[in-house]
Design an enzyme around this catalytic site. Sequence first.
Site, PDB file in Angstrom:
ATOM      1  N   GLU A 267     -13.339 -42.208  14.778  1.00 52.19           N
ATOM      2  CA  GLU A 267     -12.114 -42.041  15.673  1.00 52.19           C
ATOM      3  C   GLU A 267     -12.372 -42.663  16.752  1.00 52.19           C
ATOM      4  O   GLU A 267     -13.800 -42.668  17.331  1.00 52.19           O
ATOM      5  CB  GLU A 267     -12.540 -40.395  15.767  1.00 52.19           C
TER       6      GLU A 267
ATOM      7  N   ARG B  71     -25.900 -35.625   7.865  1.00 48.52           N
ATOM      8  CA  ARG B  71     -25.706 -36.551   8.927  1.00 48.52           C
ATOM      9  C   ARG B  71     -27.174 -36.748   9.537  1.00 48.52           C
ATOM     10  O   ARG B  71     -27.959 -35.885   9.363  1.00 48.52           O
ATOM     11  CB  ARG B  71     -24.790 -35.943  10.057  1.00 48.52           C
TER      12      ARG B  71
ATOM     13  N   LYS C 229     -20.733 -37.607  20.184  1.00 53.33           N
ATOM     14  CA  LYS C 229     -20.032 -38.464  21.371  1.00 53.33           C
ATOM     15  C   LYS C 229     -19.552 -37.887  22.282  1.00 53.33           C
ATOM     16  O   LYS C 229     -19.350 -38.561  23.551  1.00 53.33           O
ATOM     17  CB  LYS C 229     -18.644 -39.087  20.490  1.00 53.33           C
TER      18      LYS C 229
END
Length: 557
Positions: A34, A260, A270
Amino acid sequence: MISERKPAHFLQILIREDLAEGRVTQVATRFPPEPNGYLHIGHAKSVCLNFGLAREFGGTCNLRFDDTNPAREEEEFVDAIKRDLSWLGFEWNGEARYSSDNFDQLYEWALYLIKEGKAYVCDLSAEEARQYRGTLKEPGKNSPYHDRSVEENLVLFERMRNGEMAEGQCSLRAKIDMAAPNINLRDPIIYRIKKMAHHQTGDKWCIYPSYDFAHGQCDAIEGISHSICTLEFEDHRPLYDWLIENLPVPSRPRQYEFARLHLNYTVVSKRKLKQLVDEGHVDGWDDPRMPTLSGLRRRGFTPTAIRNFCEMIGVTRSDSVVDVGMLEYSIRDDLDKNAPRAMCVLAPLKVTLKNYPERQQEMLAAPGHPVRDDLPARELPFTRTLYIEKEDFREEANKKYKRLVLGKKVRLRNAYVIFAEAVVKNDAGEIVEVICSVDLDSLGKDPADGVKPKGVIHWVSAEKNVDCEVRLYDRLFNDPAPDAGGKNFLDCVNPDNLQILKGCKAEVGLANAEPEQGYQFERNGYFCRDSKYGSVETPVFNRTIGLRDSWAKEQNK
Ligand code: ATP
Ligand code: MG
Protein backbone atom coordinates in the site's frame (compact mmCIF):
# COMPACT_ATOMS: atom_id res chain seq x y z
CA MET A 1 27.40 -18.38 7.45
CA ILE A 2 24.83 -19.65 5.01
CA SER A 3 26.81 -22.33 3.33
CA GLU A 4 24.63 -25.41 3.28
CA ARG A 5 21.35 -25.09 1.42
CA LYS A 6 18.36 -24.74 3.64
CA PRO A 7 15.63 -27.34 3.40
CA ALA A 8 12.68 -26.22 1.31
CA HIS A 9 9.98 -24.24 3.14
CA PHE A 10 6.27 -25.03 2.94
CA LEU A 11 5.57 -22.71 0.01
CA GLN A 12 8.41 -24.14 -2.05
CA ILE A 13 7.09 -27.63 -1.39
CA LEU A 14 3.54 -26.62 -2.23
CA ILE A 15 4.55 -24.94 -5.50
CA ARG A 16 6.60 -27.96 -6.54
CA GLU A 17 3.51 -30.11 -6.04
CA ASP A 18 1.28 -27.66 -7.91
CA LEU A 19 3.65 -27.78 -10.87
CA ALA A 20 4.19 -31.53 -10.71
CA GLU A 21 0.49 -32.24 -10.59
CA GLY A 22 -0.36 -29.68 -13.26
CA ARG A 23 -2.59 -27.48 -11.08
CA VAL A 24 -0.35 -24.61 -12.09
CA THR A 25 1.71 -24.33 -15.26
CA GLN A 26 3.27 -20.94 -14.70
CA VAL A 27 4.15 -19.50 -11.31
CA ALA A 28 2.99 -15.90 -10.96
CA THR A 29 3.29 -14.00 -7.68
CA ARG A 30 2.89 -10.36 -6.76
CA PHE A 31 4.13 -7.95 -4.14
CA PRO A 32 1.23 -5.66 -3.13
CA PRO A 33 2.38 -2.70 -1.02
CA GLU A 34 0.00 0.00 0.00
CA PRO A 35 1.75 3.25 -1.01
CA ASN A 36 1.33 4.92 2.35
CA GLY A 37 4.87 4.63 3.69
CA TYR A 38 8.35 3.40 2.90
CA LEU A 39 9.27 -0.27 2.73
CA HIS A 40 10.76 -1.70 5.92
CA ILE A 41 12.67 -4.83 6.81
CA GLY A 42 9.37 -6.70 7.28
CA HIS A 43 8.42 -5.92 3.70
CA ALA A 44 11.82 -7.22 2.63
CA LYS A 45 10.76 -10.65 3.88
CA SER A 46 7.67 -10.57 1.68
CA VAL A 47 9.64 -9.14 -1.26
CA CYS A 48 12.34 -11.82 -1.06
CA LEU A 49 9.66 -14.49 -0.76
CA ASN A 50 7.47 -13.36 -3.67
CA PHE A 51 10.26 -12.39 -6.06
CA GLY A 52 12.39 -15.29 -4.86
CA LEU A 53 9.71 -17.91 -5.61
CA ALA A 54 9.10 -16.40 -9.05
CA ARG A 55 12.81 -16.54 -9.79
CA GLU A 56 13.23 -20.05 -8.43
CA PHE A 57 10.37 -21.48 -10.49
CA GLY A 58 10.96 -19.50 -13.68
CA GLY A 59 7.83 -17.42 -13.12
CA THR A 60 7.02 -13.76 -12.76
CA CYS A 61 6.35 -11.38 -9.90
CA ASN A 62 4.20 -8.29 -10.37
CA LEU A 63 4.47 -5.10 -8.41
CA ARG A 64 0.96 -3.99 -7.56
CA PHE A 65 0.24 -0.88 -5.57
CA ASP A 66 -2.70 -1.71 -3.41
CA ASP A 67 -4.36 1.68 -3.65
CA THR A 68 -8.00 0.96 -2.84
CA ASN A 69 -7.94 3.48 0.00
CA PRO A 70 -7.85 6.96 -1.57
CA ALA A 71 -7.20 8.72 1.72
CA ARG A 72 -3.59 8.03 2.43
CA GLU A 73 -1.58 7.33 -0.66
CA GLU A 74 1.12 9.54 -2.02
CA GLU A 75 3.30 9.60 -5.09
CA GLU A 76 6.43 9.99 -2.95
CA PHE A 77 5.80 6.53 -1.53
CA VAL A 78 5.25 4.97 -4.95
CA ASP A 79 8.64 6.27 -6.10
CA ALA A 80 10.39 5.23 -2.90
CA ILE A 81 8.97 1.70 -3.08
CA LYS A 82 10.14 1.25 -6.67
CA ARG A 83 13.58 2.58 -5.79
CA ASP A 84 13.93 0.25 -2.82
CA LEU A 85 12.82 -2.83 -4.78
CA SER A 86 15.33 -2.15 -7.53
CA TRP A 87 18.03 -1.56 -4.98
CA LEU A 88 17.25 -4.90 -3.29
CA GLY A 89 17.91 -6.46 -6.67
CA PHE A 90 14.43 -7.41 -7.86
CA GLU A 91 12.78 -6.64 -11.16
CA TRP A 92 9.02 -6.68 -11.39
CA ASN A 93 7.16 -8.07 -14.36
CA GLY A 94 6.27 -5.32 -16.84
CA GLU A 95 5.01 -1.97 -15.62
CA ALA A 96 4.05 -1.37 -12.02
CA ARG A 97 0.34 -2.04 -11.61
CA TYR A 98 -2.29 -0.47 -9.40
CA SER A 99 -5.42 -1.99 -7.95
CA SER A 100 -7.10 1.17 -9.23
CA ASP A 101 -6.26 0.12 -12.82
CA ASN A 102 -9.12 -2.33 -12.32
CA PHE A 103 -11.76 -0.06 -10.80
CA ASP A 104 -13.94 -0.25 -13.95
CA GLN A 105 -13.82 -4.04 -13.96
CA LEU A 106 -14.46 -4.24 -10.23
CA TYR A 107 -17.49 -2.00 -10.63
CA GLU A 108 -18.79 -4.28 -13.40
CA TRP A 109 -18.33 -7.28 -11.12
CA ALA A 110 -20.20 -5.52 -8.33
CA LEU A 111 -23.10 -5.07 -10.78
CA TYR A 112 -22.75 -8.73 -11.72
CA LEU A 113 -23.13 -9.83 -8.09
CA ILE A 114 -26.20 -7.60 -7.69
CA LYS A 115 -27.77 -9.10 -10.82
CA GLU A 116 -27.03 -12.58 -9.53
CA GLY A 117 -28.85 -11.70 -6.31
CA LYS A 118 -25.53 -11.95 -4.42
CA ALA A 119 -25.07 -8.35 -3.33
CA TYR A 120 -27.34 -5.66 -1.94
CA VAL A 121 -27.25 -2.02 -0.94
CA CYS A 122 -27.54 -1.78 2.83
CA ASP A 123 -28.58 1.38 4.66
CA LEU A 124 -27.56 0.28 8.14
CA SER A 125 -25.25 2.71 9.90
CA ALA A 126 -21.88 1.36 11.00
CA GLU A 127 -23.19 1.02 14.55
CA GLU A 128 -26.36 -0.79 13.50
CA ALA A 129 -24.40 -3.08 11.20
CA ARG A 130 -22.22 -4.03 14.14
CA GLN A 131 -25.29 -5.07 16.14
CA TYR A 132 -26.61 -7.18 13.28
CA ARG A 133 -23.25 -8.83 12.74
CA GLY A 134 -23.35 -10.95 15.91
CA THR A 135 -20.26 -12.12 17.72
CA LEU A 136 -17.79 -14.98 17.60
CA LYS A 137 -20.24 -16.97 19.73
CA GLU A 138 -23.54 -15.78 18.31
CA PRO A 139 -24.69 -15.73 14.70
CA GLY A 140 -25.64 -12.43 13.14
CA LYS A 141 -29.03 -11.65 11.67
CA ASN A 142 -30.02 -10.46 8.24
CA SER A 143 -30.03 -6.75 7.55
CA PRO A 144 -33.53 -5.33 6.94
CA TYR A 145 -32.21 -4.45 3.45
CA HIS A 146 -31.02 -8.02 2.73
CA ASP A 147 -33.96 -8.82 0.46
CA ARG A 148 -34.10 -5.71 -1.71
CA SER A 149 -34.89 -6.58 -5.31
CA VAL A 150 -32.21 -6.70 -7.97
CA GLU A 151 -33.81 -3.68 -9.68
CA GLU A 152 -33.85 -1.61 -6.51
CA ASN A 153 -30.24 -2.54 -5.74
CA LEU A 154 -29.15 -1.56 -9.24
CA VAL A 155 -30.82 1.83 -8.91
CA LEU A 156 -29.39 2.46 -5.45
CA PHE A 157 -25.87 1.36 -6.40
CA GLU A 158 -26.06 3.66 -9.43
CA ARG A 159 -27.06 6.51 -7.13
CA MET A 160 -24.15 5.68 -4.81
CA ARG A 161 -21.85 5.86 -7.77
CA ASN A 162 -23.30 9.18 -8.94
CA GLY A 163 -22.59 10.82 -5.62
CA GLU A 164 -26.24 11.15 -4.65
CA MET A 165 -25.72 9.53 -1.25
CA ALA A 166 -23.70 10.79 1.68
CA GLU A 167 -20.63 8.99 3.02
CA GLY A 168 -21.75 6.29 5.44
CA GLN A 169 -25.38 6.50 4.29
CA CYS A 170 -25.21 3.10 2.62
CA SER A 171 -22.78 0.49 1.30
CA LEU A 172 -22.82 -2.48 -1.01
CA ARG A 173 -22.58 -5.83 0.75
CA ALA A 174 -22.05 -9.33 -0.55
CA LYS A 175 -24.97 -11.59 0.36
CA ILE A 176 -23.29 -14.64 1.86
CA ASP A 177 -24.37 -15.91 5.27
CA MET A 178 -25.07 -13.92 8.43
CA ALA A 179 -24.81 -17.13 10.46
CA ALA A 180 -21.41 -18.16 9.11
CA PRO A 181 -18.96 -19.01 11.89
CA ASN A 182 -16.38 -16.88 10.09
CA ILE A 183 -17.42 -13.26 10.59
CA ASN A 184 -15.76 -12.23 7.33
CA LEU A 185 -18.53 -14.13 5.54
CA ARG A 186 -21.36 -12.28 7.31
CA ASP A 187 -22.31 -10.11 4.36
CA PRO A 188 -19.03 -8.17 4.12
CA ILE A 189 -18.97 -4.68 2.65
CA ILE A 190 -17.57 -4.68 -0.86
CA TYR A 191 -18.10 -1.02 -1.84
CA ARG A 192 -18.13 2.12 0.30
CA ILE A 193 -18.87 5.74 -0.43
CA LYS A 194 -15.81 7.98 -0.04
CA LYS A 195 -16.10 11.44 -1.48
CA MET A 196 -12.44 11.78 -1.99
CA ALA A 197 -10.15 12.17 -4.99
CA HIS A 198 -7.72 9.33 -5.69
CA HIS A 199 -4.10 9.80 -6.70
CA GLN A 200 -4.49 7.57 -9.76
CA THR A 201 -8.13 8.01 -10.79
CA GLY A 202 -8.73 11.60 -9.72
CA ASP A 203 -12.41 12.49 -9.25
CA LYS A 204 -13.75 9.64 -11.33
CA TRP A 205 -15.06 7.67 -8.37
CA CYS A 206 -16.80 8.45 -5.13
CA ILE A 207 -17.27 4.78 -4.28
CA TYR A 208 -14.30 2.52 -3.62
CA PRO A 209 -14.00 -1.27 -3.40
CA SER A 210 -12.98 -2.83 -0.10
CA TYR A 211 -9.57 -4.49 0.19
CA ASP A 212 -11.23 -7.92 0.13
CA PHE A 213 -13.24 -7.18 -2.98
CA ALA A 214 -10.25 -5.76 -4.83
CA HIS A 215 -7.39 -8.01 -3.86
CA GLY A 216 -8.35 -11.43 -5.10
CA GLN A 217 -10.03 -10.05 -8.21
CA CYS A 218 -6.87 -8.12 -9.13
CA ASP A 219 -4.95 -11.36 -8.57
CA ALA A 220 -7.30 -13.10 -11.00
CA ILE A 221 -7.02 -10.33 -13.60
CA GLU A 222 -3.23 -10.46 -13.42
CA GLY A 223 -3.19 -14.26 -13.60
CA ILE A 224 -1.53 -14.65 -10.21
CA SER A 225 -1.13 -18.32 -9.29
CA HIS A 226 -0.02 -17.94 -5.67
CA SER A 227 -1.26 -14.91 -3.75
CA ILE A 228 0.96 -14.86 -0.69
CA CYS A 229 0.06 -12.72 2.29
CA THR A 230 0.63 -12.61 6.02
CA LEU A 231 -1.24 -14.69 8.58
CA GLU A 232 -3.75 -12.06 9.64
CA PHE A 233 -5.48 -12.65 6.30
CA GLU A 234 -6.03 -16.33 7.01
CA ASP A 235 -9.60 -15.66 8.15
CA HIS A 236 -10.23 -13.72 4.97
CA ARG A 237 -9.39 -16.70 2.77
CA PRO A 238 -12.97 -18.10 2.69
CA LEU A 239 -14.16 -14.71 1.44
CA TYR A 240 -11.32 -14.59 -1.07
CA ASP A 241 -12.45 -17.97 -2.37
CA TRP A 242 -16.15 -17.10 -2.31
CA LEU A 243 -15.61 -14.01 -4.47
CA ILE A 244 -13.40 -15.89 -6.95
CA GLU A 245 -16.00 -18.66 -7.20
CA ASN A 246 -18.95 -16.33 -7.60
CA LEU A 247 -17.50 -13.94 -10.16
CA PRO A 248 -16.67 -14.55 -13.84
CA VAL A 249 -12.96 -13.97 -13.21
CA PRO A 250 -10.40 -14.99 -15.86
CA SER A 251 -8.18 -17.17 -13.64
CA ARG A 252 -8.16 -19.05 -10.36
CA PRO A 253 -5.59 -17.62 -7.91
CA ARG A 254 -5.15 -19.09 -4.44
CA GLN A 255 -4.19 -17.36 -1.25
CA TYR A 256 -1.48 -18.66 1.08
CA GLU A 257 -0.36 -17.15 4.35
CA PHE A 258 2.99 -16.95 6.13
CA ALA A 259 4.13 -15.41 9.42
CA ARG A 260 5.16 -11.78 9.31
CA LEU A 261 8.56 -10.72 10.50
CA HIS A 262 8.80 -9.37 14.03
CA LEU A 263 12.23 -8.11 15.09
CA ASN A 264 13.15 -7.33 18.67
CA TYR A 265 14.33 -3.78 19.51
CA THR A 266 12.49 -2.68 16.38
CA VAL A 267 9.06 -1.56 15.25
CA VAL A 268 7.88 -2.61 11.81
CA SER A 269 4.56 -0.90 11.48
CA LYS A 270 4.26 1.82 8.90
CA ARG A 271 1.96 3.79 11.15
CA LYS A 272 4.53 3.86 13.94
CA LEU A 273 7.43 4.54 11.61
CA LYS A 274 5.44 7.43 10.17
CA GLN A 275 4.90 8.76 13.66
CA LEU A 276 8.66 8.67 14.34
CA VAL A 277 9.16 10.72 11.17
CA ASP A 278 6.26 13.13 11.66
CA GLU A 279 7.10 13.86 15.28
CA GLY A 280 10.79 14.40 14.54
CA HIS A 281 12.20 11.49 16.57
CA VAL A 282 14.27 10.73 13.46
CA ASP A 283 15.15 12.85 10.53
CA GLY A 284 13.10 11.23 7.78
CA TRP A 285 12.09 7.81 6.51
CA ASP A 286 15.70 7.26 5.41
CA ASP A 287 17.26 8.15 8.74
CA PRO A 288 20.04 5.58 9.28
CA ARG A 289 18.40 4.50 12.55
CA MET A 290 15.17 3.50 10.82
CA PRO A 291 14.41 -0.14 9.92
CA THR A 292 13.27 1.06 6.50
CA LEU A 293 15.16 -0.18 3.46
CA SER A 294 16.14 3.39 2.61
CA GLY A 295 17.39 3.93 6.17
CA LEU A 296 19.34 0.69 6.20
CA ARG A 297 20.78 1.59 2.81
CA ARG A 298 21.96 4.98 4.01
CA ARG A 299 23.38 3.33 7.10
CA GLY A 300 25.52 1.07 4.91
CA PHE A 301 23.53 -2.17 4.75
CA THR A 302 23.92 -3.97 1.45
CA PRO A 303 21.18 -5.66 -0.58
CA THR A 304 23.12 -8.91 -0.21
CA ALA A 305 23.06 -8.69 3.58
CA ILE A 306 19.31 -8.05 3.62
CA ARG A 307 18.60 -10.89 1.21
CA ASN A 308 20.82 -13.23 3.23
CA PHE A 309 18.98 -12.22 6.38
CA CYS A 310 15.63 -13.03 4.77
CA GLU A 311 17.00 -16.39 3.66
CA MET A 312 18.33 -17.11 7.13
CA ILE A 313 15.07 -16.40 8.98
CA GLY A 314 13.11 -18.72 6.71
CA VAL A 315 9.41 -18.84 5.97
CA THR A 316 6.94 -20.51 8.32
CA ARG A 317 3.36 -20.28 9.47
CA SER A 318 4.11 -19.66 13.12
CA ASP A 319 4.69 -16.23 14.55
CA SER A 320 7.97 -15.63 16.31
CA VAL A 321 10.29 -12.78 17.12
CA VAL A 322 13.62 -12.68 15.34
CA ASP A 323 16.66 -11.37 17.19
CA VAL A 324 17.88 -8.15 15.55
CA GLY A 325 21.35 -9.59 16.18
CA MET A 326 20.71 -11.81 13.14
CA LEU A 327 20.29 -8.77 10.93
CA GLU A 328 23.44 -7.30 12.42
CA TYR A 329 25.24 -10.58 11.87
CA SER A 330 24.32 -10.65 8.20
CA ILE A 331 25.68 -7.18 7.45
CA ARG A 332 28.83 -7.79 9.48
CA ASP A 333 29.40 -11.03 7.62
CA ASP A 334 28.98 -9.39 4.21
CA LEU A 335 31.20 -6.42 5.04
CA ASP A 336 33.87 -8.55 6.64
CA LYS A 337 34.18 -10.43 3.35
CA ASN A 338 33.84 -7.52 0.99
CA ALA A 339 34.56 -4.14 2.58
CA PRO A 340 37.95 -2.55 1.89
CA ARG A 341 39.97 -1.77 4.99
CA ALA A 342 40.86 1.76 6.02
CA MET A 343 42.06 3.65 9.07
CA CYS A 344 40.24 6.46 10.79
CA VAL A 345 41.04 7.94 14.19
CA LEU A 346 37.83 8.88 15.97
CA ALA A 347 39.29 10.73 18.98
CA PRO A 348 42.71 11.97 17.83
CA LEU A 349 45.77 12.30 20.06
CA LYS A 350 48.85 13.86 18.47
CA VAL A 351 52.07 11.87 18.27
CA THR A 352 55.35 13.53 17.30
CA LEU A 353 58.21 11.32 16.11
CA LYS A 354 61.21 13.27 17.30
CA ASN A 355 63.69 11.36 15.15
CA TYR A 356 61.68 11.64 11.92
CA PRO A 357 62.64 14.59 9.69
CA GLU A 358 60.23 17.49 9.42
CA ARG A 359 58.57 17.88 6.05
CA GLN A 360 59.54 14.33 5.09
CA GLN A 361 56.79 12.12 3.78
CA GLU A 362 56.97 8.55 2.57
CA MET A 363 54.16 6.50 1.14
CA LEU A 364 53.62 3.16 2.87
CA ALA A 365 51.66 0.41 1.15
CA ALA A 366 48.76 -1.27 2.88
CA PRO A 367 46.52 -4.06 1.60
CA GLY A 368 42.93 -3.24 0.62
CA HIS A 369 41.71 -6.38 2.40
CA PRO A 370 43.45 -9.16 4.32
CA VAL A 371 42.40 -11.91 1.91
CA ARG A 372 40.77 -10.24 -1.07
CA ASP A 373 43.68 -9.57 -3.43
CA ASP A 374 41.30 -8.07 -5.96
CA LEU A 375 40.69 -5.03 -3.74
CA PRO A 376 43.26 -2.33 -4.55
CA ALA A 377 46.13 -1.67 -2.16
CA ARG A 378 46.22 1.66 -0.33
CA GLU A 379 48.98 4.23 0.07
CA LEU A 380 49.41 5.82 3.46
CA PRO A 381 51.47 9.00 3.87
CA PHE A 382 53.78 8.65 6.86
CA THR A 383 54.98 11.88 8.48
CA ARG A 384 56.66 13.27 11.60
CA THR A 385 53.33 14.02 13.27
CA LEU A 386 50.57 11.46 13.43
CA TYR A 387 47.28 10.87 15.20
CA ILE A 388 46.40 7.84 17.24
CA GLU A 389 43.24 7.17 19.29
CA LYS A 390 43.26 8.83 22.70
CA GLU A 391 42.29 5.51 24.24
CA ASP A 392 45.30 3.82 22.65
CA PHE A 393 47.77 5.59 24.95
CA ARG A 394 48.29 5.43 28.69
CA GLU A 395 51.04 6.68 30.94
CA GLU A 396 50.82 3.50 32.95
CA ALA A 397 49.00 0.27 32.31
CA ASN A 398 48.86 -3.34 33.33
CA LYS A 399 49.89 -6.23 31.09
CA LYS A 400 46.45 -6.64 29.55
CA TYR A 401 46.69 -3.25 27.86
CA LYS A 402 48.33 -4.03 24.53
CA ARG A 403 48.59 -0.52 23.16
CA LEU A 404 51.03 2.36 23.60
CA VAL A 405 52.32 2.98 27.14
CA LEU A 406 54.90 5.53 28.24
CA GLY A 407 58.35 3.87 28.09
CA LYS A 408 57.05 1.06 25.86
CA LYS A 409 56.66 0.16 22.22
CA VAL A 410 53.73 -0.41 19.94
CA ARG A 411 53.44 -1.18 16.25
CA LEU A 412 51.60 1.22 14.00
CA ARG A 413 49.40 -0.77 11.66
CA ASN A 414 51.04 -1.22 8.24
CA ALA A 415 53.99 0.91 9.45
CA TYR A 416 56.81 1.17 11.97
CA VAL A 417 57.27 0.41 15.62
CA ILE A 418 57.29 3.51 17.84
CA PHE A 419 58.46 4.05 21.41
CA ALA A 420 56.75 6.51 23.78
CA GLU A 421 59.28 8.77 25.46
CA ALA A 422 57.37 11.69 26.96
CA VAL A 423 53.97 13.33 27.20
CA VAL A 424 52.90 16.94 26.82
CA LYS A 425 49.98 18.07 28.97
CA ASN A 426 47.78 21.13 28.88
CA ASP A 427 46.97 23.36 31.87
CA ALA A 428 44.14 21.04 32.81
CA GLY A 429 46.58 18.16 33.07
CA GLU A 430 45.22 16.38 30.01
CA ILE A 431 47.61 14.65 27.66
CA VAL A 432 47.66 16.56 24.37
CA GLU A 433 50.70 15.03 22.70
CA VAL A 434 52.97 12.02 23.00
CA ILE A 435 56.61 12.37 22.04
CA CYS A 436 57.90 9.16 20.51
CA SER A 437 60.83 7.83 18.61
CA VAL A 438 60.36 5.66 15.56
CA ASP A 439 62.36 2.54 14.73
CA LEU A 440 62.95 3.04 11.01
CA ASP A 441 64.30 -0.47 10.71
CA SER A 442 61.03 -2.09 11.76
CA LEU A 443 58.90 -1.93 8.61
CA GLY A 444 57.51 -5.41 8.08
CA LYS A 445 59.98 -6.92 10.58
CA ASP A 446 60.67 -7.19 14.26
CA PRO A 447 62.84 -4.55 15.94
CA ALA A 448 66.57 -5.35 15.91
CA ASP A 449 66.78 -5.27 19.74
CA GLY A 450 64.59 -8.35 19.84
CA VAL A 451 61.91 -6.69 22.01
CA LYS A 452 58.62 -7.19 20.18
CA PRO A 453 55.84 -4.68 20.65
CA LYS A 454 52.80 -6.19 22.35
CA GLY A 455 50.15 -4.60 20.19
CA VAL A 456 49.23 -2.97 16.93
CA ILE A 457 47.26 0.28 16.78
CA HIS A 458 45.82 2.30 13.94
CA TRP A 459 46.99 5.81 13.06
CA VAL A 460 46.68 8.55 10.49
CA SER A 461 49.17 11.20 9.36
CA ALA A 462 48.49 14.50 11.12
CA GLU A 463 49.72 16.32 8.02
CA LYS A 464 47.80 14.50 5.30
CA ASN A 465 44.37 13.19 6.22
CA VAL A 466 40.67 13.73 5.70
CA ASP A 467 38.94 15.67 8.43
CA CYS A 468 35.55 14.06 8.93
CA GLU A 469 32.50 13.66 11.12
CA VAL A 470 31.56 10.22 12.35
CA ARG A 471 28.08 9.20 13.44
CA LEU A 472 27.80 6.28 15.80
CA TYR A 473 24.33 4.79 15.90
CA ASP A 474 22.93 2.65 18.60
CA ARG A 475 19.61 0.87 18.53
CA LEU A 476 16.66 3.18 18.10
CA PHE A 477 14.84 1.47 20.98
CA ASN A 478 16.29 0.22 24.22
CA ASP A 479 13.43 -2.16 24.95
CA PRO A 480 13.36 -5.58 23.27
CA ALA A 481 9.63 -5.26 22.59
CA PRO A 482 8.93 -1.54 22.19
CA ASP A 483 5.37 -1.97 20.97
CA ALA A 484 4.24 -4.96 22.99
CA GLY A 485 1.96 -5.24 25.97
CA GLY A 486 0.32 -1.82 25.90
CA LYS A 487 3.65 0.03 25.98
CA ASN A 488 3.97 3.33 24.21
CA PHE A 489 6.80 2.65 21.80
CA LEU A 490 7.85 6.30 21.96
CA ASP A 491 8.72 5.83 25.64
CA CYS A 492 11.20 3.14 24.56
CA VAL A 493 13.24 5.36 22.25
CA ASN A 494 16.90 4.99 23.25
CA PRO A 495 18.09 8.49 24.21
CA ASP A 496 21.66 7.59 23.23
CA ASN A 497 20.85 6.30 19.79
CA LEU A 498 23.16 8.76 18.02
CA GLN A 499 26.58 10.07 18.93
CA ILE A 500 28.17 12.62 16.61
CA LEU A 501 31.98 12.86 16.65
CA LYS A 502 33.61 15.82 14.95
CA GLY A 503 37.25 16.32 14.03
CA CYS A 504 37.86 12.66 13.26
CA LYS A 505 40.82 11.96 10.99
CA ALA A 506 40.64 9.43 8.18
CA GLU A 507 43.29 8.19 5.81
CA VAL A 508 43.57 10.18 2.58
CA GLY A 509 41.93 7.64 0.29
CA LEU A 510 38.62 8.13 2.08
CA ALA A 511 38.25 11.56 0.49
CA ASN A 512 36.90 9.66 -2.51
CA ALA A 513 34.60 7.31 -0.60
CA GLU A 514 31.23 6.87 -2.27
CA PRO A 515 28.04 6.60 -0.23
CA GLU A 516 27.00 2.94 0.13
CA GLN A 517 30.58 1.73 -0.27
CA GLY A 518 31.24 0.08 3.05
CA TYR A 519 34.68 0.20 4.69
CA GLN A 520 36.06 -1.48 7.71
CA PHE A 521 37.71 1.25 9.76
CA GLU A 522 40.21 -1.04 11.37
CA ARG A 523 39.54 -1.65 15.06
CA ASN A 524 36.49 0.69 14.93
CA GLY A 525 33.79 -1.05 12.93
CA TYR A 526 32.15 -0.81 9.52
CA PHE A 527 31.34 2.59 8.07
CA CYS A 528 30.07 4.24 4.92
CA ARG A 529 29.88 7.82 3.77
CA ASP A 530 26.52 9.46 4.39
CA SER A 531 24.58 10.39 1.27
CA LYS A 532 22.81 13.36 2.82
CA TYR A 533 25.16 15.20 5.18
CA GLY A 534 28.76 16.34 4.91
CA SER A 535 30.76 18.20 2.29
CA VAL A 536 33.60 17.37 -0.09
CA GLU A 537 36.09 18.73 2.46
CA THR A 538 34.44 17.20 5.50
CA PRO A 539 32.55 14.02 4.72
CA VAL A 540 30.26 12.35 7.24
CA PHE A 541 30.66 8.65 7.90
CA ASN A 542 27.93 6.48 9.37
CA ARG A 543 28.82 3.50 11.47
CA THR A 544 26.90 0.66 9.89
CA ILE A 545 27.73 -1.82 12.61
CA GLY A 546 30.46 -2.49 15.16
CA LEU A 547 33.11 -5.14 14.66
CA ARG A 548 31.72 -7.44 17.28
CA ASP A 549 28.47 -7.86 19.08
CA SER A 550 29.24 -5.43 21.88
CA TRP A 551 25.54 -4.79 22.59
CA ALA A 552 24.85 -8.22 24.04
CA LYS A 553 27.90 -7.91 26.28
CA GLU A 554 26.82 -4.47 27.45
CA GLN A 555 23.42 -5.84 28.43
CA ASN A 556 24.96 -8.55 30.57
CA LYS A 557 27.35 -6.31 32.46
P1 ATP B 1 2.22 -2.25 8.04
O1 ATP B 1 1.76 -2.95 9.26
O2 ATP B 1 3.67 -1.87 8.09
O3 ATP B 1 1.33 -1.11 7.62
P2 ATP B 1 1.04 -3.65 5.83
O4 ATP B 1 0.84 -5.11 5.73
O5 ATP B 1 -0.17 -2.83 5.99
O6 ATP B 1 2.15 -3.37 6.90
P3 ATP B 1 1.53 -3.31 3.05
O7 ATP B 1 2.10 -2.17 2.33
O8 ATP B 1 0.10 -3.64 2.82
O9 ATP B 1 1.81 -3.07 4.58
O10 ATP B 1 2.42 -4.60 2.81
C1 ATP B 1 2.79 -5.10 1.56
C2 ATP B 1 3.13 -6.54 1.70
O11 ATP B 1 4.20 -6.70 2.63
C3 ATP B 1 1.96 -7.34 2.21
O12 ATP B 1 1.85 -8.51 1.46
C4 ATP B 1 2.31 -7.62 3.63
O13 ATP B 1 1.77 -8.83 4.04
C5 ATP B 1 3.84 -7.65 3.61
N1 ATP B 1 4.38 -7.27 4.91
C6 ATP B 1 4.17 -6.12 5.60
N2 ATP B 1 4.78 -6.17 6.79
C7 ATP B 1 5.39 -7.37 6.87
C8 ATP B 1 6.18 -8.03 7.87
N3 ATP B 1 6.49 -7.45 9.03
N4 ATP B 1 6.64 -9.28 7.59
C9 ATP B 1 6.37 -9.87 6.42
N5 ATP B 1 5.63 -9.32 5.45
C10 ATP B 1 5.14 -8.09 5.66
MG1 MG C 1 -1.71 -3.62 4.18
